[in-house]
Scaffold this active site. Structure first.
Site, PDB file in Angstrom:
ATOM      1  N   TYR A   1       0.917  -1.206   0.083  1.00  0.00           N
ATOM      2  CA  TYR A   1      -0.092  -0.204  -0.062  1.00  0.00           C
ATOM      3  C   TYR A   1       0.869   1.274   0.213  1.00  0.00           C
ATOM      4  O   TYR A   1       0.703   2.251  -0.885  1.00  0.00           O
ATOM      5  CB  TYR A   1      -1.029  -0.129   1.034  1.00  0.00           C
ATOM      6  CG  TYR A   1      -1.874   1.382   1.401  1.00  0.00           C
ATOM      7  CD1 TYR A   1      -2.687   1.606   0.581  1.00  0.00           C
ATOM      8  CD2 TYR A   1      -1.478   2.068   2.626  1.00  0.00           C
ATOM      9  CE1 TYR A   1      -3.300   2.977   0.813  1.00  0.00           C
ATOM     10  CE2 TYR A   1      -1.982   3.120   2.866  1.00  0.00           C
ATOM     11  CZ  TYR A   1      -2.901   3.642   1.803  1.00  0.00           C
ATOM     12  OH  TYR A   1      -3.492   4.819   2.234  1.00  0.00           O
TER      13      TYR A   1
ATOM     14  N   LYS B   1       1.160   4.459  -2.922  1.00  0.00           N
ATOM     15  CA  LYS B   1       0.882   5.837  -2.565  1.00  0.00           C
ATOM     16  C   LYS B   1       2.233   6.752  -3.036  1.00  0.00           C
ATOM     17  O   LYS B   1       1.891   7.716  -3.673  1.00  0.00           O
ATOM     18  CB  LYS B   1       0.749   6.103  -1.009  1.00  0.00           C
ATOM     19  CG  LYS B   1      -0.532   5.455  -0.515  1.00  0.00           C
ATOM     20  CD  LYS B   1      -1.657   6.333  -1.132  1.00  0.00           C
ATOM     21  CE  LYS B   1      -2.901   5.409  -1.934  1.00  0.00           C
ATOM     22  NZ  LYS B   1      -3.951   6.461  -2.412  1.00  0.00           N
TER      23      LYS B   1
END
Ligand SMILES: NC(=O)c1ccc[n+]([C@@H]2O[C@H](COP(=O)([O-])OP(=O)(O)OC[C@H]3O[C@@H](n4cnc5c(N)ncnc54)[C@H](OP(=O)(O)O)[C@@H]3O)[C@@H](O)[C@H]2O)c1
Length: 336
Positions: free
Chosen positions: A203, A207
């Protein structure tokens, strides 16, 4: 961002309530059936948005969200429209963009949806699912809609700021080791190698990818005359309550819930920062925003140092090939 700054932001800073008018405007918010996306849509409806499109993969959940927004804001019935968008599928993105061609205007596109998963799965197209959802297909969507955003700025010049593409990134972009950035097979191929995947940092990697992609999209759309037809900016909402950690179970869930109870902002408060970015002026073009303010100093050095520049360019080159496979001609058409 170090832990003291994190504590300061989370405990002592409350982003202001957005007040910019969205009167008469059309906004698309991906992943807006829950969490920050839902609250972003609610703010935009409250601020006068004429058409607030909830771009969701679960239509039933979207309908519940739309009704909730209309009930709580008192906006006109039918202001919220629920459109199907599954970012794990390029076909769904193409269908969504085709439908969007029927819109008279698009003033705001918020790339909000995301998945934070430790489970490795490939999406349609052969790339790892969270990279596909959070980054690849989001930016394909942005390229497909960019000409309409640009046209909206020209067709409706009497406005406080040009149309916006606002990208959700996060302070966690600074965390991952990201060894795939040096893989000779290519970054997206390496990220889609199950045997080498470290999903605990996946994750944060997505980003970080969103920071690189936003920065490169700004460079790719730069006008020689310095005009900014579409503002492209990115933000960190701060750490917020939401369903993002829905996979956590047992002791991990317990520990994270305590951390959340101490530090997290309410979804509505976090969404204020998204809406501030999505209505901000041209001075925010290409900028990273935190607490609703430009905060490029909060970006990790890895974004703009020499190695970061190399990674950014390589990512864009790889993305160009992926996007052209999805829609031949896209890399030319988005400039029109
Ligand atoms: N929460 C935080 O602390 C925080 C901090 C910084 C940045 N952010 C960013 O804020 C954004 C919103 O996250 P959140 O915290 O509000 O998380 P959330 O509550 O989990 O919401 C995520 C949204 O994305 C949607 N989504 C997931 N996979 C999708 C797909 N394949 N196609 C379309 N939509 C999909 C989800 O839909 P379903 O309900 O159908 O799964 C949901 O609507 C993310 O970009 C996140 O990175 C969050």
């Amino acid at each position: 961002m170090g832990f003291p700054t994190f504590c300061y932001n989370q405990l002592l800073v409350t982003p202001t309530i957005p007040t910019a008018s969205f009167d008469g405007q059309t906004a698309i918010i991906t992943g807006s059936n829950t969490g920050l996306g839902l609250e972003t849509a609610r703010h935009i409806a409250r601020l006068g948005g004429s058409k607030v499109i909830l771009a969701v993969r679960n239509i039933a959940a979207g309908e519940v969200a739309a009704k909730d927004i209309e009930r709580t804001t008192g906006c006109a019935p039918g202001t919220c429209e629920v459109w199907h968008l599954d970012l794990a599928s390029a076909r769904s993105v193409l269908e969504f963009a085709e439908r969007a061609k029927g819109l008279e205007r698009i003033d705001t596109l918020v790339l909000n949806a995301a998945v934070a998963t430790k489970i490795f799965r490939l999406a349609e197209g052969g790339y790892e699912r969270s990279v596909t959802v959070n980054t690849i297909n989001h930016f394909i969507l942005a390229l497909l809609l960019l000409p309409q955003l640009r046209k909206t700025g020209l067709d409706y010049p009497d406005r406080a700021a040009p149309p916006h593409i606002t990208v959700l990134t996060s302070q966690v972009h600074a965390w991952p080791e990201f060894p795939q950035s040096k893989d000779p097979r290519g970054i997206f191929v390496a990220l889609s190698d199950k045997a080498a995947a470290r999903m605990d940092e996946r994750y944060p990697i997505t980003k970080l990818l969103n920071v690189y992609f936003t920065t490169e999209l700004v460079e790719q759309t730069r006008n020689d005359n310095g005009e900014v037809p579409v503002i492209i900016n990115m933000l960190d909402t701060g750490f917020c309550h939401s369903e993002l950690s829905r996979e956590n179970k047992g002791i991990e869930e317990f520990g994270f819930n305590i951390f959340k109870a101490i530090f997290a902002r309410r979804e509505e408060v976090g969404a204020r920062t998204t809406v501030i970015s999505a209505s901000a002026g041209v001075e925010t073009h290409g900028k990273y925003m935190v607490n609703g303010l430009i905060a490029d100093e909060a970006l990790s050095e890895r974004v703009y140092n020499e190695e970061g520049r190399r990674i950014q360019k390589q990512l864009w080159e790889e993305f160009t090939n992926i996007a052209e496979e999805v829609k031949p001609g896209i890399m030319k058409e988005f400039r029109s």
